[in-house]
Design a protein around this motif. Sequence first.
Motif, PDB file in Angstrom:
ATOM      1  N   ASP A 128       0.838  -1.203   0.000  1.00 35.81           N
ATOM      2  CA  ASP A 128       0.000   0.000   0.000  1.00 35.81           C
ATOM      3  C   ASP A 128       0.872   1.253   0.000  1.00 35.81           C
ATOM      4  O   ASP A 128       1.991   1.246   0.531  1.00 35.81           O
ATOM      5  CB  ASP A 128      -0.914   0.021   1.232  1.00 35.81           C
ATOM      6  N   LEU A 129       0.331   2.329  -0.555  1.00 41.22           N
ATOM      7  CA  LEU A 129       1.082   3.579  -0.630  1.00 41.22           C
ATOM      8  C   LEU A 129       1.540   4.051   0.750  1.00 41.22           C
ATOM      9  O   LEU A 129       2.665   4.538   0.906  1.00 41.22           O
ATOM     10  CB  LEU A 129       0.219   4.669  -1.295  1.00 41.22           C
ATOM     11  N   ASP A 130       0.679   3.885   1.750  1.00 39.67           N
ATOM     12  CA  ASP A 130       1.035   4.394   3.079  1.00 39.67           C
ATOM     13  C   ASP A 130       2.110   3.550   3.769  1.00 39.67           C
ATOM     14  O   ASP A 130       2.562   3.889   4.863  1.00 39.67           O
ATOM     15  CB  ASP A 130      -0.201   4.529   3.975  1.00 39.67           C
ATOM     16  N   ARG A 131       2.535   2.463   3.142  1.00 39.43           N
ATOM     17  CA  ARG A 131       3.612   1.636   3.692  1.00 39.43           C
ATOM     18  C   ARG A 131       4.947   1.888   2.990  1.00 39.43           C
ATOM     19  O   ARG A 131       5.961   1.287   3.339  1.00 39.43           O
ATOM     20  CB  ARG A 131       3.244   0.153   3.584  1.00 39.43           C
TER      21      ARG A 131
ATOM     22  N   TYR B 251      14.867  13.978  -2.157  1.00 40.00           N
ATOM     23  CA  TYR B 251      13.629  13.287  -1.809  1.00 40.00           C
ATOM     24  C   TYR B 251      13.424  12.081  -2.715  1.00 40.00           C
ATOM     25  O   TYR B 251      13.834  12.075  -3.882  1.00 40.00           O
ATOM     26  CB  TYR B 251      12.454  14.253  -1.969  1.00 40.00           C
ATOM     27  N   GLY B 252      12.785  11.073  -2.169  1.00 44.09           N
ATOM     28  CA  GLY B 252      12.505   9.876  -2.947  1.00 44.09           C
ATOM     29  C   GLY B 252      11.932   8.806  -2.042  1.00 44.09           C
ATOM     30  O   GLY B 252      11.276   9.109  -1.044  1.00 44.09           O
ATOM     31  N   VAL B 253      12.189   7.550  -2.373  1.00 47.99           N
ATOM     32  CA  VAL B 253      11.745   6.428  -1.545  1.00 47.99           C
ATOM     33  C   VAL B 253      12.937   5.528  -1.263  1.00 47.99           C
ATOM     34  O   VAL B 253      13.821   5.364  -2.096  1.00 47.99           O
ATOM     35  CB  VAL B 253      10.614   5.614  -2.222  1.00 47.99           C
ATOM     36  N   TYR B 254      12.947   4.964  -0.068  1.00 50.10           N
ATOM     37  CA  TYR B 254      14.010   4.022   0.280  1.00 50.10           C
ATOM     38  C   TYR B 254      13.795   2.673  -0.396  1.00 50.10           C
ATOM     39  O   TYR B 254      14.755   1.999  -0.775  1.00 50.10           O
ATOM     40  CB  TYR B 254      14.076   3.828   1.802  1.00 50.10           C
ATOM     41  N   GLU B 255      12.551   2.275  -0.515  1.00 49.92           N
ATOM     42  CA  GLU B 255      12.198   1.013  -1.151  1.00 49.92           C
ATOM     43  C   GLU B 255      10.929   1.210  -1.969  1.00 49.92           C
ATOM     44  O   GLU B 255      10.093   2.044  -1.650  1.00 49.92           O
ATOM     45  CB  GLU B 255      11.940  -0.070  -0.112  1.00 49.92           C
ATOM     46  N   LEU B 256      10.787   0.422  -3.029  1.00 43.48           N
ATOM     47  CA  LEU B 256       9.570   0.456  -3.831  1.00 43.48           C
ATOM     48  C   LEU B 256       9.234  -0.982  -4.263  1.00 43.48           C
ATOM     49  O   LEU B 256       9.628  -1.427  -5.344  1.00 43.48           O
ATOM     50  CB  LEU B 256       9.728   1.360  -5.062  1.00 43.48           C
ATOM     51  N   PRO B 257       8.523  -1.722  -3.404  1.00 42.21           N
ATOM     52  CA  PRO B 257       8.168  -3.102  -3.756  1.00 42.21           C
ATOM     53  C   PRO B 257       7.158  -3.114  -4.909  1.00 42.21           C
ATOM     54  O   PRO B 257       6.094  -2.496  -4.834  1.00 42.21           O
ATOM     55  CB  PRO B 257       7.520  -3.635  -2.468  1.00 42.21           C
ATOM     56  N   VAL B 258       7.493  -3.836  -5.982  1.00 46.73           N
ATOM     57  CA  VAL B 258       6.615  -3.919  -7.150  1.00 46.73           C
ATOM     58  C   VAL B 258       6.499  -5.377  -7.579  1.00 46.73           C
ATOM     59  O   VAL B 258       7.332  -6.223  -7.247  1.00 46.73           O
ATOM     60  CB  VAL B 258       7.125  -3.080  -8.334  1.00 46.73           C
TER      61      VAL B 258
END
Length: 412
Positions: free
Chosen positions: A390-393, A403-410
């Motif tokens: 989920d986006l909030d996770r 800025y960015g994301v540390y992880e992006l599970p896909v």
Amino acid sequence: MTSTINHSVGESPSGVPEFPMERAAGCPFDPPPTATAKQKEASLAKVRLWDGSTPWLVTRYAEQRALLADPRVSADITRPGYPSQGPVPSGGASGSGSFVVMDDPEHARLRRLVTAPFAIKRVQALRPAIQKIVDELIDTMLAGPKPVDLVDAFALPVPSLVICELLGVPYGDHDFFQDNSKIVIKRDAEPEERVDAMRTLGVYLNELMGKKLAAPADDLLSGLAERVKGGELTRQEAAQMGVLLLIAGHETTANMIALGTLALLEHPDQLALLRDSDDPKLVASAVEELLRYLNIVHNGRRRVALEDIEIAGRTVRAGEGLIMANDIANRDPDAFPEPDRLDLARDARHHVAFGFGVHQCLGQPLARLELEIVYSTLYRRIPTLQLATDLDRIPFKHDGSVYGVYELPVTW
């Protein structure tokens, strides 16, 4: 995920908002609401930094471009009144020696020495090699287990492989320089920790420069080594330029790849538009719009006034700090109608994601090319790409200057 820095929250007792500001929960792509509110009120507003100083936050697009191009505004981090991002330890600023925090003519002299490899024609010649890197990484993802972390498997390796090839840095050392780069750009890292990381990278690049001096190859660092031999640069200056290019060459693009993918997955109509088109003009337009919409450099470009400057009905006094928050400038409705809407067909080429004026990002042709290849390849080759959580996770990078994301599970 919220920032661990207490001074980034709320307002000070005097009513002057603290900077940097927090993004709203559930709105990871939008600028902080306090910054947006200040933009609606005026082009300039006072903010309070970690040390109690109160520089000007420049909120609007036109005024940011005007000030970034004004020779009365300095990027020199050593000048009194410069709005630094944190304490400067006795060992010096973490960016000392970098032409990014210098003024002309010294800035122009050093920058000119590394301009040629980033010229548009030279960069475009890299297209086949970058396409090969992208395709091979996608092949590896498709052949492996899923879900997969897109940051680790794709977003970070693409620009890291490219910048290593361009500079002549062994890709086998990528864990080392990526770990140290993360410390350098982490906003709440201790000053000494940041300086140690910069020093460690400096030693590494200095040793590598020694190898290039002894046995030059066809790469950018070897070109700098020739400048050292010719007396145009010291070896230390060349090594410091190598550190700057290595950090900037992979951190920013990696975050744009991952964050751009997440934004598109959250806007499926725009993702479909990009995935289903073979028009290179639309791909180029999509890159510019995502750069405008996302703004991964979210601590603002920092300057200090050298003279009194009249702008937007205000007087910025000599010695006062200025913060150009490009995230809100690129959401200025006077420059971009319906600025909070992601529209890949928009003409967003005049955004300030790469800055403006003499300090405009040197590597922007390379970043654009990498993003064009990624955005035109990844979603077409994996048309069912989707979030595996989920986006909030998703853990966002609220604690850094990039800025960015540390992880992006896909998955797919």
